[in-house]
Design an enzyme around this catalytic site. Structure first.
Site, PDB file in Angstrom:
ATOM      1  N   LYS A   1      28.013  46.046  47.199  1.00 34.91           N
ATOM      2  CA  LYS A   1      27.890  45.999  45.965  1.00 34.91           C
ATOM      3  C   LYS A   1      26.836  45.040  45.251  1.00 34.91           C
ATOM      4  O   LYS A   1      26.770  43.887  45.610  1.00 34.91           O
ATOM      5  CB  LYS A   1      29.327  45.540  45.211  1.00 34.91           C
ATOM      6  CG  LYS A   1      30.502  46.427  45.555  1.00 34.91           C
ATOM      7  CD  LYS A   1      31.680  45.874  45.012  1.00 34.91           C
ATOM      8  CE  LYS A   1      32.829  46.987  45.395  1.00 34.91           C
ATOM      9  NZ  LYS A   1      34.151  46.484  45.063  1.00 34.91           N
TER      10      LYS A   1
ATOM     11  N   ASP B   1      47.133  44.111  41.744  1.00 33.23           N
ATOM     12  CA  ASP B   1      46.820  42.696  42.136  1.00 33.23           C
ATOM     13  C   ASP B   1      47.585  41.858  42.382  1.00 33.23           C
ATOM     14  O   ASP B   1      47.633  40.820  43.037  1.00 33.23           O
ATOM     15  CB  ASP B   1      45.921  42.477  41.183  1.00 33.23           C
ATOM     16  CG  ASP B   1      44.231  43.257  40.974  1.00 33.23           C
ATOM     17  OD1 ASP B   1      44.195  43.928  42.084  1.00 33.23           O
ATOM     18  OD2 ASP B   1      43.663  43.165  39.893  1.00 33.23           O
TER      19      ASP B   1
ATOM     20  N   TYR C   1      28.292  47.354  38.281  1.00 36.52           N
ATOM     21  CA  TYR C   1      28.209  47.160  39.691  1.00 36.52           C
ATOM     22  C   TYR C   1      27.872  48.406  40.392  1.00 36.52           C
ATOM     23  O   TYR C   1      28.331  49.370  40.065  1.00 36.52           O
ATOM     24  CB  TYR C   1      29.399  46.684  40.693  1.00 36.52           C
ATOM     25  CG  TYR C   1      30.984  47.122  40.120  1.00 36.52           C
ATOM     26  CD1 TYR C   1      31.501  47.987  41.237  1.00 36.52           C
ATOM     27  CD2 TYR C   1      31.380  46.939  38.903  1.00 36.52           C
ATOM     28  CE1 TYR C   1      32.742  48.208  40.860  1.00 36.52           C
ATOM     29  CE2 TYR C   1      32.682  47.123  38.647  1.00 36.52           C
ATOM     30  CZ  TYR C   1      33.274  47.917  39.764  1.00 36.52           C
ATOM     31  OH  TYR C   1      34.643  48.453  39.432  1.00 36.52           O
TER      32      TYR C   1
ATOM     33  N   HIS D   1      39.560  43.027  45.768  1.00 37.56           N
ATOM     34  CA  HIS D   1      39.631  44.264  46.266  1.00 37.56           C
ATOM     35  C   HIS D   1      38.424  44.944  47.198  1.00 37.56           C
ATOM     36  O   HIS D   1      37.515  44.117  47.252  1.00 37.56           O
ATOM     37  CB  HIS D   1      39.225  45.562  45.248  1.00 37.56           C
ATOM     38  CG  HIS D   1      40.287  45.116  44.044  1.00 37.56           C
ATOM     39  ND1 HIS D   1      39.578  45.283  42.733  1.00 37.56           N
ATOM     40  CD2 HIS D   1      41.509  45.119  43.863  1.00 37.56           C
ATOM     41  CE1 HIS D   1      41.080  45.085  42.064  1.00 37.56           C
ATOM     42  NE2 HIS D   1      41.816  44.841  42.854  1.00 37.56           N
TER      43      HIS D   1
END
Length: 182
Positions: free
Chosen positions: A70, A167, A130, A61
């Site tokens: 991140k 996905d 994250y 992603h």
């Protein structure tokens, strides 16, 4: 903390200092000044926590507008974390890197803006945290196809991974939007 540079500009592996004894352990998972001195920019504006079972693959992603950097790590279990450089002007454009992150090795990964990101769960269960430098905007989210042969990612699969519909419908690199100016 130990900072390990990678061949990917801006992407670093961090191993925080862990203080252990017979009671358990203590570690700092983030300290703004120390991380900025190590070249990890902020500010971080959103923290996320996901839990997944063995065999789940999440990703790859990214947000094409309002891209997020991140700082990622596993707090329980073990995952194979995968990043793909989508920055057109980068020397590692289109290449991937895989890093084993686990509660036991305490490693963190700083993923700069301009990367597609995902992970595969290797343990019975994994909790994954994250920190993000921008907010989540679903209208800007894109999915790079996790098994695109052009990416040459070696996923350690024993069976077909468990995927979300999003996905499954990811686009190959040749059809995917990329970052022209990051």
């Amino acid at each position: 903390m130990d900072i390990q540079q990678t061949e990917f500009p801006g992407l670093v592996i961090i191993t925080p200092r862990v203080f252990s004894d017979d009671r358990g352990f203590f570690k700092e998972t983030f300290q703004q000044e120390r991380y900025q001195q190590a070249g990890i920019p902020g500010p971080f504006v959103q923290d996320n926590h996901s839990r997944s079972s063995a065999g789940i693959l999440r990703g790859l992603h990214f947000q094409i507008q309002r891209p997020q950097a991140k700082l990622v790590f596993a707090v329980e279990g073990e995952i194979l974390d995968v990043c793909v450089d989508l920055r057109k002007n980068s020397p590692t454009f289109g290449k991937s890197i895989s890093v084993l992150l686990s509660a036991e090795n305490h490693k963190q990964l700083f993923v700069p803006a301009g990367f597609a990101h995902g992970f595969y769960v290797l343990s019975p269960r994994a909790d994954f945290m994250y920190k993000c430098t921008d907010y989540y905007f679903p209208e800007h989210e894109r999915t790079l196809l996790w098994n695109d042969p052009a990416l040459e990612i070696e996923w350690p699969l024993s069976d077909e991974p468990i995927l979300s519909e999003k996905d499954r419908k990811g686009l190959p690199l040749s059809e995917c939007e990329i970052f022209e100016s990051l």
